[in-house]
Enzyme design. Structure first.
Site, PDB file in Angstrom:
ATOM      1  CG  ASP A  14      -0.474  -1.635   5.119  1.00 41.27           C
ATOM      2  OD1 ASP A  14      -1.458  -1.716   5.885  1.00 41.27           O
ATOM      3  OD2 ASP A  14       0.432  -2.489   5.095  1.00 41.27           O
ATOM      4  CG  HIS A  64     -10.277   1.947   8.086  1.00 40.66           C
ATOM      5  ND1 HIS A  64      -9.095   1.532   7.489  1.00 40.66           N
ATOM      6  CD2 HIS A  64     -10.699   0.893   8.823  1.00 40.66           C
ATOM      7  CE1 HIS A  64      -8.834   0.285   7.864  1.00 40.66           C
ATOM      8  NE2 HIS A  64      -9.778  -0.125   8.671  1.00 40.66           N
ATOM      9  CG  LEU A  87      -6.775  11.209 -11.813  1.00 45.02           C
ATOM     10  CD1 LEU A  87      -5.380  10.626 -12.055  1.00 45.02           C
ATOM     11  CD2 LEU A  87      -6.786  11.862 -10.420  1.00 45.02           C
TER      12      LEU A  87
HETATM   13  C1  FPP Z   1      -5.019  -0.647   5.226  1.00 42.11           C
HETATM   14  O1  FPP Z   1      -4.753  -0.274   6.554  1.00 42.11           O
HETATM   15  C2  FPP Z   1      -6.195   0.002   4.698  1.00 42.11           C
HETATM   16  C3  FPP Z   1      -7.348  -0.627   4.298  1.00 42.11           C
HETATM   17  C4  FPP Z   1      -7.553  -2.069   4.348  1.00 42.11           C
HETATM   18  C5  FPP Z   1      -8.511   0.136   3.792  1.00 42.11           C
HETATM   19  C6  FPP Z   1      -8.208   1.325   2.943  1.00 42.11           C
HETATM   20  C7  FPP Z   1      -9.320   2.263   3.058  1.00 42.11           C
HETATM   21  C8  FPP Z   1      -9.227   3.605   3.130  1.00 42.11           C
HETATM   22  C9  FPP Z   1      -7.962   4.355   2.990  1.00 42.11           C
HETATM   23  C10 FPP Z   1     -10.411   4.429   3.413  1.00 42.11           C
HETATM   24  C11 FPP Z   1     -11.476   4.561   2.400  1.00 42.11           C
HETATM   25  C12 FPP Z   1     -11.110   4.523   0.990  1.00 42.11           C
HETATM   26  C13 FPP Z   1     -11.692   5.263   0.026  1.00 42.11           C
HETATM   27  C14 FPP Z   1     -11.385   4.936  -1.380  1.00 42.11           C
HETATM   28  C15 FPP Z   1     -12.587   6.406   0.313  1.00 42.11           C
HETATM   29  P1  FPP Z   1      -4.810  -1.410   7.659  1.00 42.11           P
HETATM   30  O2  FPP Z   1      -6.158  -1.381   8.274  1.00 42.11           O
HETATM   31  O3  FPP Z   1      -4.397  -2.710   7.046  1.00 42.11           O
HETATM   32  O4  FPP Z   1      -3.736  -0.889   8.662  1.00 42.11           O
HETATM   33  P2  FPP Z   1      -2.816  -1.785   9.627  1.00 42.11           P
HETATM   34  O5  FPP Z   1      -1.976  -2.656   8.752  1.00 42.11           O
HETATM   35  O6  FPP Z   1      -2.022  -0.743  10.345  1.00 42.11           O
HETATM   36  O7  FPP Z   1      -3.748  -2.531  10.530  1.00 42.11           O
END
Ligand code: FPP
Length: 246
Positions: free
Chosen positions: A21, A38, A132
């Site tokens: 997050d 992201h 893994l």
């Molecule tokens: C949460 O941050 C993150 C996500 C909803 C997406 C997770 C995706 C990645 C880490 C990138 C790609 C993944 C892979 C497996 C290659 P948020 O957008 O909710 O952050 P915020 O709460 O600060 O808005």
């Protein structure tokens, strides 16, 4: 000095699950578009997967996209899906070289056809890897998983394949998306939020929970070692008393 030296490598969590997050807040803080958060988060995924393989954590499960995330602006969802495809294409060789198996949980068929096809391809190609297991939760909702499980078991009861009296934890486990994974030992959530957000509700029954203020793009291997050290300093009693464990 790296915290790695302080870890007890004989008492590692076998299954680590992470709620990644804070990508959006990380980008905002830097005056960047959310999507760059992201992208930077995807780099963290790479580092954390690599280090888990190195220290011999056997199962790593990442919450990459929840069913609720479909409600985000279409552009953000589209770019996240693109990022997923490009990361999968880019990392297939590394997964193979490092003997890492990719698995998924969630409603994979609800993803855009290109994404689900790419995922299925990488899952198939890495299925015999054993160092893994990296599981991506995509279009995942724990409650939906439980509803699906209850429906499947009910149908088996109706068809006299299971008797209600025989429904136990192992019957439930065997119907979950996570049927081939052990229970979660350590659940990490980054970015300061202290919620579970519909992630692996059944599977974290005895997990140790670890919350850190660090935003996911800033999370690095030292932060992971810190979480594992914290885990190793806890007493996991599974309902017993301290004395019984001695
Ligand atoms: C949460 O941050 C993150 C996500 C909803 C997406 C997770 C995706 C990645 C880490 C990138 C790609 C993944 C892979 C497996 C290659 P948020 O957008 O909710 O952050 P915020 O709460 O600060 O808005």
């Amino acid at each position: 000095m790296s915290l790695l030296k302080q870890l007890n490598l004989t008492n590692l969590p076998s299954h680590i699950a992470i709620i990644m997050d804070g990508n959006g807040r990380w980008a905002k803080k830097k005056g960047l578009l959310r999507n760059l958060g992201h992208q930077s988060g995807a780099k963290t995924v790479r580092e954390i997967v690599e280090v888990c393989a190195e220290i011999n954590v056997k199962f790593l499960t990442l919450y990459a996209f929840s069913t609720e995330n479909w409600n985000r602006p279409k552009l953000e969802v589209d770019l996240l899906m693109k990022l997923l495809i490009s990361s999968l294409k880019k990392e297939l060789n590394t997964l193979q070289k490092n003997n890492i198996k990719l698995a998924t949980i969630g409603n994979i068929d609800s993803l855009p056809a290109k994404v689900s096809a790419e995922l299925k391809d990488v899952v198939e190609k890495t299925k015999n890897n054993s160092r893994l297991t990296l599981t991506l939760a995509l279009s995942y909702s724990s409650r939906e998983e439980l509803i699906k499980t209850i429906k499947e078991i009910s149908l088996k009861v109706k068809n006299n394949l299971i008797s209600p009296g025989n429904i136990d934890e192992s019957v439930i486990n065997n119907h979950l998306y996570t049927r081939s994974l052990p229970d979660v030992d350590l659940l990490i959530r980054t970015s300061g939020e202290q919620r579970i957000s519909n992630f692996l509700l059944w599977q974290i029954a005895y997990a140790e929970l670890y919350f850190t203020e660090t935003l996911w793009p800033d999370f690095n291997k030292e932060n992971l070692f810190e979480a594992i050290l914290n885990y190793q300093n806890r007493e996991r009693r599974f309902g017993k008393t301290s004395e019984q464990l001695k």
